[in-house]
Design a protein around this motif. Structure first.
Motif, PDB file in Angstrom:
ATOM      1  N   GLN A  63       0.842  -1.189   0.000  1.00 37.60           N
ATOM      2  CA  GLN A  63       0.000   0.000   0.000  1.00 37.60           C
ATOM      3  C   GLN A  63       0.879   1.241   0.000  1.00 37.60           C
ATOM      4  OE1 GLN A  63      -2.811  -0.039   3.201  1.00 37.60           O
ATOM      5  NE2 GLN A  63      -3.564   2.012   2.749  1.00 37.60           N
ATOM      6  N   VAL A  64       0.660   2.088  -0.984  1.00 42.03           N
ATOM      7  CA  VAL A  64       1.493   3.280  -1.111  1.00 42.03           C
ATOM      8  C   VAL A  64       0.793   4.448  -0.439  1.00 42.03           C
ATOM      9  CG1 VAL A  64       2.536   4.891  -2.723  1.00 42.03           C
ATOM     10  CG2 VAL A  64       2.492   2.471  -3.260  1.00 42.03           C
ATOM     11  N   PHE A  65       1.520   5.159   0.382  1.00 43.78           N
ATOM     12  CA  PHE A  65       0.947   6.315   1.057  1.00 43.78           C
ATOM     13  C   PHE A  65       1.340   7.578   0.325  1.00 43.78           C
ATOM     14  CE2 PHE A  65       0.845   3.012   4.100  1.00 43.78           C
ATOM     15  CZ  PHE A  65      -0.381   3.197   4.702  1.00 43.78           C
ATOM     16  N   ASP A 335       4.508   9.558  -0.277  1.00 43.77           N
ATOM     17  CA  ASP A 335       5.057   9.945   1.018  1.00 43.77           C
ATOM     18  C   ASP A 335       6.340   9.172   1.285  1.00 43.77           C
ATOM     19  OD1 ASP A 335       5.199  11.227   3.319  1.00 43.77           O
ATOM     20  OD2 ASP A 335       3.462  10.316   4.274  1.00 43.77           O
ATOM     21  N   LYS A 336       7.441   9.640   0.709  1.00 41.58           N
ATOM     22  CA  LYS A 336       8.718   8.925   0.779  1.00 41.58           C
ATOM     23  C   LYS A 336       9.422   9.199   2.094  1.00 41.58           C
ATOM     24  CE  LYS A 336      10.708   8.808  -3.841  1.00 41.58           C
ATOM     25  NZ  LYS A 336      11.811   9.398  -4.577  1.00 41.58           N
ATOM     26  N   GLY A 350      11.180   4.180   0.563  1.00 38.79           N
ATOM     27  CA  GLY A 350      11.344   4.957  -0.658  1.00 38.79           C
ATOM     28  C   GLY A 350      10.174   4.881  -1.613  1.00 38.79           C
ATOM     29  N   ASN A 351       9.303   3.874  -1.430  1.00 43.16           N
ATOM     30  CA  ASN A 351       8.128   3.776  -2.284  1.00 43.16           C
ATOM     31  C   ASN A 351       6.890   4.296  -1.578  1.00 43.16           C
ATOM     32  OD1 ASN A 351       9.538   2.451  -4.374  1.00 43.16           O
ATOM     33  ND2 ASN A 351       9.477   0.573  -3.175  1.00 43.16           N
ATOM     34  N   GLY A 352       7.082   4.907  -0.402  1.00 39.41           N
ATOM     35  CA  GLY A 352       5.949   5.425   0.344  1.00 39.41           C
ATOM     36  C   GLY A 352       5.111   4.345   0.981  1.00 39.41           C
ATOM     37  N   MET A 353       5.730   3.213   1.319  1.00 40.84           N
ATOM     38  CA  MET A 353       4.979   2.145   1.969  1.00 40.84           C
ATOM     39  C   MET A 353       5.341   2.106   3.443  1.00 40.84           C
ATOM     40  SD  MET A 353       5.453  -0.758  -0.874  1.00 40.84           S
ATOM     41  CE  MET A 353       4.978  -0.491  -2.563  1.00 40.84           C
TER      42      MET A 353
END
Lengths: 574, 328
Positions: A63-65, A335-336, A350-353
């Motif tokens: 899940q990417v934030f 959100d990195k 780095g992927n916003g997870m």
């Protein structure tokens, strides 16, 4: 503890008669080993953390934030027009080459020019606007010593009226004459001159028209009417177009800008400002354009503008003759590397997870890979080692040579090569996880086979096996009831230790980017982020927890294995 | 004895041939190769031949146009003449590149090896003598932590602490910025300084297994009858440990040390890659990632030779060191 037992053990004590089963003895010895208990706790914790934690966490594995940040985005570009801008008549063409020829001819003071076999002429509509027409030669006049001979070209019939009008034009030196409502242009020298019919193709103008609504666009006929009116403009003017009367007046804020109103409403604005939105689907309203022009004329650098009920701030940046309008805008970004917070206890990667979630799922994958690989190793190793050890002779020889060969294949280089090949082929991450397990298992079985074979070889010669054979037990029973149980302790110790090393290998491969791949999490590929030195030094929360997870898990397995070895092999106790 | 060695040697050669065949087959079956990449690049150029033509030509150049078995025989033939071919990635002969870089790896490994021996054996013996004491637990835990540490994680931690926070060492590379301006001694010291962190990494990660091995064997020896006899004779504990027990512990330890001697040439891929040491590990890692078949073949076969050599040395040493084995 030892003292207590010494007190208990007396000849008449019940304890002395109580016989513990071998399994119970092993268990007791294991429990007494403090390190082993620490190991069990570590592994138990990691299991709960990975398998239960994944369910408890509200977030998904991949899940990417995202978050909103205020960013200055380019909104529009503004420049002042210094060149002709062309408006073409419907269905007509005015190629680029001809455009430059036009500028050249105008600078040379000529009114006609030809380009690519087409003759053009132009007339000034106003100071800032030219009307360009394509010419077609209709008649030719040759004068021989006072007499003029006129002949038609391309089937044009020369009437008497045309002849006299043409002759008159040549003699008076006029460059055009009119006949029956059609204007002809005269071009040429005294001796040979031609009459041309003309047809407008384009308007060249320094003026830029901005319209109030996005549906109305500029067209030739509107512009020529407006430009003509603007040429005679002296603070007030009007023109008719399409049956409606448009009024012109100077803009109250800027004299150089002319407002065109239709029925009291602002319809368009004529100026030399070019305002172009950066994104093609944005329509900049006329009011906003006016504001921008005003700001530029006054040298103001920031303004606010409300659009669709949202007020945004804009700033104007000038570079040479260009102005860029920038909008302060809430932009959605991944959100990195967010620092740990209540929402993300370990921050984001780095992927916003969410890192905690990633570590939990990574633990699942690492543990699962460990168990499956060790299972494959055990399966192959026990079967082949058992066969070799029990049957001996050529079977043993054959299998052991295969083991030797497998033992010699360098595992790490092979894994790296296969991993990079899979990278090259872009194999589906799920599929490559299965491949990884198969390869690791297939490379790991020889040591187990050696162990099993060695054990069986030595056990086979022992008295209890001779006894078992003498009792007439079947081969199957002898192998499975008497031989295998004696090998199991060693196997369990070995399997536990290799669980740790498989997890370590998997982590290393994933770290190198050739093991478990995104979107699947693995402790190794979480740490992979440190290849960026900035991440390594500034975002410790990204890689330190995952590293300790690997350490704790592998250490736990090693502690357990060590404790089991001691427990199974009481000889080691003094 | 000689007959035994000769037999083992011959067997090793046969095994090596099979290993080489398996590796060769795997390398040949790899679908996306360096050749294909080059062919694709060249066929992209304007006015070039088609991809298939380039493929055919390059395959002929790199002698990849044969069947696997014939290709393998050819490969063995040229290897017997000492020719491992030219590296595709480094463009010079494989053996030349190998000769350039191997000594960095050997230097790194020899230093760690010596350090390992001097740390592991005394500590292992100490732990065994005081079994289940605090010392024993500490040694065991340290050894197991070392074994369990992921190399890449530990190396990164060291880098963070010593290179970035303390600034003692460079983050990456084998020589400093002003290496070329230094005197010969300065150059040596410069390189030595860059080898400190890799040495520490490998030592800590690999010292554990030797330590545990020493401890286990020492425990076994200490439990044996002759030690009890020695104690019963009234010998001082020092003499029992240092003379009777230690000598017997040396049998398996010498064997395992001897068998790990060839391993000194194998390089340490992860550590070298992380610290930028231009040793065989890093060089072959780059070659393998880039699909350099000649170099990968060479490296893998080299590794297999090292393993076989290690086994052979172990067998021979075991017989040499332990008279009981020789008799049977």
């Amino acid at each position: 503890m030892d003292n207590e037992r010494k007190n208990d053990v007396s000849l008449n004590s019940d304890q002395r008669i109580k016989v513990l089963s071998p399994g119970m003895l092993v268990f007791k010895r294991f429990v007494r080993n403090r390190l082993a208990i620490v190991g069990v706790c570590c592994i138990g914790f990691m299991f709960l953390f990975s398998f239960l934690g994944g369910f408890l966490m509200p977030y998904g594995e991949a899940q990417v934030f995202t978050t909103y940040t205020e960013m200055l985005n380019d909104y529009a570009g503004v420049s002042r027009n210094t060149e002709f801008r062309y408006t073409l008549k419907d269905g007509k063409d005015f190629p680029l080459v001809a455009r430059s020829q036009l500028v050249l001819a105008r600078n040379n003071g000529e009114t006609t020019f030809s380009s690519q076999g087409v003759d053009y002429s132009f007339t000034e509509v106003s100071e800032t606007c030219l009307e360009v027409s394509a010419m077609q030669r209709v008649a030719e006049a040759n004068s021989f010593g006072g007499s003029v001979v006129i002949s038609g070209v391309d089937g044009f019939t020369v009437s008497a009226a045309f002849e006299s009008a043409f002759t008159e034009a040549i003699e008076s030196g006029a460059d055009r004459f009119e006949l029956d409502g059609v204007e002809y242009i005269v071009s040429g020298d005294k001796r040979v001159s031609g009459a041309y019919s003309s047809e407008p193709v384009a308007l060249a103008s320094y003026n830029v028209f901005d319209f109030a609504s996005s549906s109305s666009t500029n067209n030739f006929d509107f512009q020529i009417a407006a430009e003509t009116a603007a040429g005679e403009f002296d603070g007030e003017g009007s023109f008719e177009f399409g049956g409606e009367t448009y009024m012109m007046s100077p803009d109250p804020d800027d004299d150089e800008v002319i407002n065109i109103t239709l029925g009291g409403e602002l319809y368009a604005q004529m100026s030399d400002y070019i305002i172009q939105p950066i994104e093609s689907d944005v329509f900049i309203s006329l009011d906003m354009r006016r504001l921008i022009k005003e700001c530029i004329a006054d040298g103001v650098t920031t303004f606010t503008w409300e659009e669709d009920g949202v007020e945004s701030e804009y700033s104007i940046v000038r570079s040479n003759d260009r102005w860029t309008i920038k909008r302060v805008q809430d932009t959605l970004v991944v959100d990195k590397y967010q620092f740990p917070s209540a929402e993300h206890p370990l921050g984001t990667d780095g992927n916003g997870m969410d890192l905690l979630t990633r570590i939990m799922y990574g633990g699942r994958i690492s543990l699962m890979i460990g168990f499956i690989v060790v299972f494959i190793e055990l399966l192959l190793g026990v079967i082949l080692g058992g066969i070799a050890g029990y049957f001996g002779r050529w079977v043993d020889n054959l299998i052991m040579r295969i083991v030797d060969v497998f033992y010699c294949i360098p595992a790490t280089p092979l894994l790296i090569i296969l991993g990079s090949v899979m990278n090259g082929m872009r194999i589906d991450p799920q599929l490559r996880m299965i491949y990884l397990m198969l390869i690791l298992g297939f490379l790991g079985w020889p040591s187990i086979a050696r162990l099993v074979r060695g054990q069986i070889l030595s056990l086979r010669e022992q008295e209890f096996m001779v006894a078992a054979e003498a009792t007439g037990l079947s081969v199957r029973r002898r192998i499975f009831r008497h031989l295998i149980p004696n090998v199991i302790p060693q196997l369990i110790v070995n399997a536990t230790m290799s669980l740790g090393s498989v997890i370590l290998t998997e982590a290393t491969l994933s770290f190198l980017g050739i093991g478990v791949k995104y979107p699947f999490a693995s402790w190794g590929n979480i740490i992979n982020d440190v290849s960026d030195v900035y991440v390594m030094t500034n975002y410790l929360f990204v890689w330190i927890p995952a590293g300790f997870c690997i350490l704790i898990t592998v250490l736990g397995f090693n502690f357990i294995g060590d404790g089991l070895r001691d427990a199974f092999d009481p000889k080691m106790k003094r | 004895m000689w007959k035994f060695i000769l037999k083992r040697l011959l067997l090793s050669v046969v095994i090596l041939l099979f290993v080489a065949l398996i590796i060769y087959t795997i390398m040949r079956c790899i679908p996306t190769s360096y050749i294909e990449k080059i062919a694709r690049e060249r066929s992209m150029q304007p006015g070039s031949k088609s991809f298939d033509e380039w493929m055919a030509q390059l395959k002929a150049i790199y002698s990849m146009d044969t069947t696997i078995f014939v290709g393998f025989l050819k490969w063995v033939g040229s290897v017997l003449r000492g020719d491992f071919g030219d590296s595709w990635y480094y463009v010079i002969p494989v053996t030349e590149k190998f000769g350039d870089v191997i000594w960095y790896s050997v230097a790194l490994n020899v230093v760690t090896f010596v350090l390992q021996i001097f740390i592991a054996i005394p500590l292992g013996i100490l732990a065994a003598r005081k079994q289940y004491s605090l010392t024993d637990y500490t040694v065991t835990v340290v050894a197991l932590v070392g074994i369990s540490l992921p190399v890449f994680f530990f190396a990164t931690l060291l880098k963070l602490v010593f290179s970035i926070n303390l600034g003692w060492f460079d983050l990456y590379g084998m020589v400093g910025r002003y290496h070329d301006q230094l005197s010969p001694l300065g150059k040596f010291l410069d390189i030595a300084k860059h080898f400190v962190l890799p040495t520490v990494t490998i030592t800590i990660v690999s010292v554990g297994s030797l330590m545990r091995y020493t401890r286990t064997n020492m425990l076994e020896v200490l439990n044996s009858d002759y030690i009890r006899t020695a104690r019963a004779k009234g010998l001082s504990e020092r003499r029992v440990i240092n003379y009777h027990a230690f000598r017997n512990t040396l049998i398996p330890i010498v064997t395992i040390i001897g068998s790990s001697l060839p391993g000194l040439f194998s390089g340490s891929m992860i550590t070298e890659t992380l610290f930028g040491i231009q040793g065989i590990g890093l060089i072959s890692y780059d070659a393998m990632i880039n699909g350099d078949i000649p170099f990968s073949m060479f490296y893998m076969v080299f590794m297999a030779v090292l393993t076989l050599l290690g086994n052979l040395i172990a067998d021979i040493l075991y017989a040499v060191v332990d008279p009981r084995v020789r008799v049977s």
